[in-house]
Write a protein that holds these residues in place. Structure first.
Motif, PDB file in Angstrom:
ATOM      1  N   GLU A 145       0.830  -1.218   0.000  1.00  9.57           N
ATOM      2  CA  GLU A 145       0.000   0.000   0.000  1.00  9.57           C
ATOM      3  C   GLU A 145       0.858   1.259   0.000  1.00  9.57           C
ATOM      4  O   GLU A 145       0.337   2.379   0.104  1.00  9.57           O
ATOM      5  N   GLY A 146       2.178   1.080  -0.114  1.00 12.73           N
ATOM      6  CA  GLY A 146       3.072   2.228  -0.190  1.00 12.73           C
ATOM      7  C   GLY A 146       3.515   2.800   1.137  1.00 12.73           C
ATOM      8  O   GLY A 146       4.196   3.826   1.170  1.00 12.73           O
ATOM      9  N   TRP A 147       3.146   2.149   2.254  1.00 12.45           N
ATOM     10  CA  TRP A 147       3.573   2.640   3.557  1.00 12.45           C
ATOM     11  C   TRP A 147       5.046   2.307   3.770  1.00 12.45           C
ATOM     12  O   TRP A 147       5.590   1.376   3.153  1.00 12.45           O
ATOM     13  N   LEU A 148       5.691   3.059   4.655  1.00 14.25           N
ATOM     14  CA  LEU A 148       7.124   2.919   4.893  1.00 14.25           C
ATOM     15  C   LEU A 148       7.398   2.404   6.297  1.00 14.25           C
ATOM     16  O   LEU A 148       6.870   2.935   7.277  1.00 14.25           O
ATOM     17  N   SER A 149       8.235   1.385   6.399  1.00 15.76           N
ATOM     18  CA  SER A 149       8.751   0.895   7.676  1.00 15.76           C
ATOM     19  C   SER A 149      10.116   1.521   7.919  1.00 15.76           C
ATOM     20  O   SER A 149      11.035   1.339   7.115  1.00 15.76           O
ATOM     21  N   LEU A 150      10.265   2.242   9.025  1.00 16.13           N
ATOM     22  CA  LEU A 150      11.577   2.785   9.350  1.00 16.13           C
ATOM     23  C   LEU A 150      12.552   1.669   9.714  1.00 16.13           C
ATOM     24  O   LEU A 150      13.758   1.783   9.480  1.00 16.13           O
ATOM     25  N   GLY A 151      12.035   0.587  10.277  1.00 14.00           N
ATOM     26  CA  GLY A 151      12.897  -0.550  10.560  1.00 14.00           C
ATOM     27  C   GLY A 151      13.464  -1.140   9.285  1.00 14.00           C
ATOM     28  O   GLY A 151      14.666  -1.399   9.182  1.00 14.00           O
ATOM     29  N   ARG A 152      12.622  -1.335   8.292  1.00 15.48           N
ATOM     30  CA  ARG A 152      13.077  -1.920   7.017  1.00 15.48           C
ATOM     31  C   ARG A 152      13.977  -0.954   6.254  1.00 15.48           C
ATOM     32  O   ARG A 152      14.907  -1.383   5.562  1.00 15.48           O
ATOM     33  N   ALA A 153      13.709   0.339   6.374  1.00 15.72           N
ATOM     34  CA  ALA A 153      14.486   1.330   5.625  1.00 15.72           C
ATOM     35  C   ALA A 153      15.786   1.717   6.326  1.00 15.72           C
ATOM     36  O   ALA A 153      16.799   1.939   5.672  1.00 15.72           O
ATOM     37  N   ARG A 154      15.756   1.787   7.672  1.00 12.94           N
ATOM     38  CA  ARG A 154      16.907   2.328   8.397  1.00 12.94           C
ATOM     39  C   ARG A 154      17.332   1.493   9.601  1.00 12.94           C
ATOM     40  O   ARG A 154      18.224   1.874  10.340  1.00 12.94           O
ATOM     41  N   ASN A 155      16.660   0.352   9.835  1.00 14.59           N
ATOM     42  CA  ASN A 155      17.013  -0.561  10.918  1.00 14.59           C
ATOM     43  C   ASN A 155      16.985   0.102  12.291  1.00 14.59           C
ATOM     44  O   ASN A 155      17.882  -0.075  13.111  1.00 14.59           O
ATOM     45  N   PHE A 156      15.940   0.867  12.561  1.00 16.77           N
ATOM     46  CA  PHE A 156      15.632   1.356  13.904  1.00 16.77           C
ATOM     47  C   PHE A 156      14.132   1.657  13.924  1.00 16.77           C
ATOM     48  O   PHE A 156      13.485   1.738  12.892  1.00 16.77           O
ATOM     49  N   ASP A 157      13.579   1.771  15.125  1.00 15.44           N
ATOM     50  CA  ASP A 157      12.159   2.102  15.288  1.00 15.44           C
ATOM     51  C   ASP A 157      11.257   1.109  14.534  1.00 15.44           C
ATOM     52  O   ASP A 157      10.378   1.494  13.763  1.00 15.44           O
ATOM     53  N   TRP A 158      11.465  -0.168  14.811  1.00 10.60           N
ATOM     54  CA  TRP A 158      10.720  -1.218  14.124  1.00 10.60           C
ATOM     55  C   TRP A 158       9.243  -1.239  14.485  1.00 10.60           C
ATOM     56  O   TRP A 158       8.454  -1.930  13.842  1.00 10.60           O
ATOM     57  N   MET A 159       8.831  -0.509  15.496  1.00 10.14           N
ATOM     58  CA  MET A 159       7.416  -0.444  15.863  1.00 10.14           C
ATOM     59  C   MET A 159       6.587   0.374  14.872  1.00 10.14           C
ATOM     60  O   MET A 159       5.370   0.267  14.817  1.00 10.14           O
ATOM     61  N   HIS A 160       7.231   1.188  14.043  1.00  5.87           N
ATOM     62  CA  HIS A 160       6.615   2.316  13.340  1.00  5.87           C
ATOM     63  C   HIS A 160       6.419   2.055  11.853  1.00  5.87           C
ATOM     64  O   HIS A 160       7.315   1.557  11.170  1.00  5.87           O
ATOM     65  N   VAL A 161       5.238   2.418  11.348  1.00  2.44           N
ATOM     66  CA  VAL A 161       4.971   2.423   9.911  1.00  2.44           C
ATOM     67  C   VAL A 161       4.248   3.714   9.586  1.00  2.44           C
ATOM     68  O   VAL A 161       3.435   4.201  10.378  1.00  2.44           O
ATOM     69  N   GLN A 162       4.528   4.319   8.418  1.00  2.00           N
ATOM     70  CA  GLN A 162       3.966   5.629   8.105  1.00  2.00           C
ATOM     71  C   GLN A 162       3.610   5.762   6.632  1.00  2.00           C
ATOM     72  O   GLN A 162       4.220   5.133   5.771  1.00  2.00           O
ATOM     73  N   ALA A 163       2.614   6.594   6.374  1.00  2.00           N
ATOM     74  CA  ALA A 163       2.181   6.881   5.000  1.00  2.00           C
ATOM     75  C   ALA A 163       2.860   8.169   4.542  1.00  2.00           C
ATOM     76  O   ALA A 163       2.214   9.163   4.195  1.00  2.00           O
ATOM     77  N   ALA A 164       4.157   8.145   4.532  1.00  2.00           N
ATOM     78  CA  ALA A 164       4.981   9.253   4.055  1.00  2.00           C
ATOM     79  C   ALA A 164       6.352   8.704   3.712  1.00  2.00           C
ATOM     80  O   ALA A 164       6.895   7.866   4.441  1.00  2.00           O
ATOM     81  N   ARG A 165       6.899   9.182   2.609  1.00  2.00           N
ATOM     82  CA  ARG A 165       8.240   8.767   2.198  1.00  2.00           C
ATOM     83  C   ARG A 165       9.288   9.621   2.897  1.00  2.00           C
ATOM     84  O   ARG A 165       9.005  10.710   3.374  1.00  2.00           O
ATOM     85  N   LEU A 166      10.509   9.108   2.957  1.00  2.00           N
ATOM     86  CA  LEU A 166      11.612   9.855   3.590  1.00  2.00           C
ATOM     87  C   LEU A 166      12.156  10.914   2.647  1.00  2.00           C
ATOM     88  O   LEU A 166      11.866  10.910   1.456  1.00  2.00           O
TER      89      LEU A 166
END
Length: 240
Positions: free
Chosen positions: A219-240
């Motif tokens: 759905e295009g959401w971003l995982s900070l854990g998958r992208a930057r390997n921290f804050d694995w609790m978090h998913v957001q509907a915004a790109r970095l």
């Protein structure tokens, strides 16, 4: 702003989100207040007495200066990670023009399985507050998760532990708003996915969480854990 709204906004700023800042002191606000009281060594009776008000007026930063210096910030703008799924969500710097003012245009998202507050498991959650532009997307993800994982599997992963969605607050150490301020981010199981924890320590970094992340990324959401390997609790509907 009424006292009740101020109370909700301060609890939210301290990391105990109440959902919409609407001045309605319901079970979620009371649970957040009691959790705040326990965390600060106060009598956990759900009463905003002078000691509680004084604690709420203190700085809302729960992150030590040493941790802040060592931690990437979920709200700063970074180059997009290689392989990131292209989507229609804006970059973080453009969220105001895309979503509007913080805390506005909110709606309810129905959860098709039982969730509880991460900090008070006696409080059941069946709907959460999110921005109207992301609500249908989030509902589709939750429906998929309900079909992929059994109740036992969701509980093992911590997908039933709600850590917050709408949370109007400033980002750590700055003046810009967190992505939660627009109701476009969700946190899951914050105890086992703490801010600085990396893979494989973070629970949602493990292999059985891959279908969970794929549902969001489809759905295009971003995982900070998958992208930057921290804050694995978090998913957001915004790109970095």
């Amino acid at each position: 702003m009424t006292f009740e709204q101020w109370l909700q906004s301060r609890l939210t700023a301290h990391g105990f989100p109440c959902g919409a800042i609407d001045g309605i002191i319901g079970p979620v606000t009371l649970a957040a207040l009691k959790a705040f009281e326990r965390a600060h060594g106060l009598t956990a009776d759900g009463t905003a007495d002078p000691k509680v008000v004084k604690a709420l007026r203190a700085s809302a930063s729960a992150v030590s200066p040493a941790t802040m210096a060592d931690l990437p910030d979920r709200d700063i703008e970074l180059d997009e990670a290689p392989g990131t799924v292209k989507n229609t969500w804006p970059r973080q710097r453009d969220v105001t023009s895309f979503y509007g003012a913080v805390g506005t245009r909110q709606t309810r998202v129905e959860i098709p399985f039982d969730m509880v507050l991460a900090w008070d498991k006696s409080v059941r959650i069946r709907r959460i507050t999110m921005h109207e532009k992301v609500a249908e997307s989030a509902e589709r993800v939750f429906q998929r998760l309900a079909g992929i994982y059994s109740t036992r599997e969701r509980e093992d992963l911590g997908l039933h532990l709600f850590g917050g969605s709408l949370n109007v607050r400033r980002m750590r150490g700055g003046s810009a708003y967190s992505m939660h301020s627009w109701g476009i981010a969700i946190d899951f199981d914050p105890i086992r996915n703490q801010l600085k924890w990396k893979a494989p320590r973070a629970r949602l970094s493990q292999a059985d969480a891959l279908p969970f992340w794929k549902c969001w990324e489809d759905e295009g959401w971003l995982s900070l854990g998958r992208a930057r390997n921290f804050d694995w609790m978090h998913v957001q509907a915004a790109r970095l």
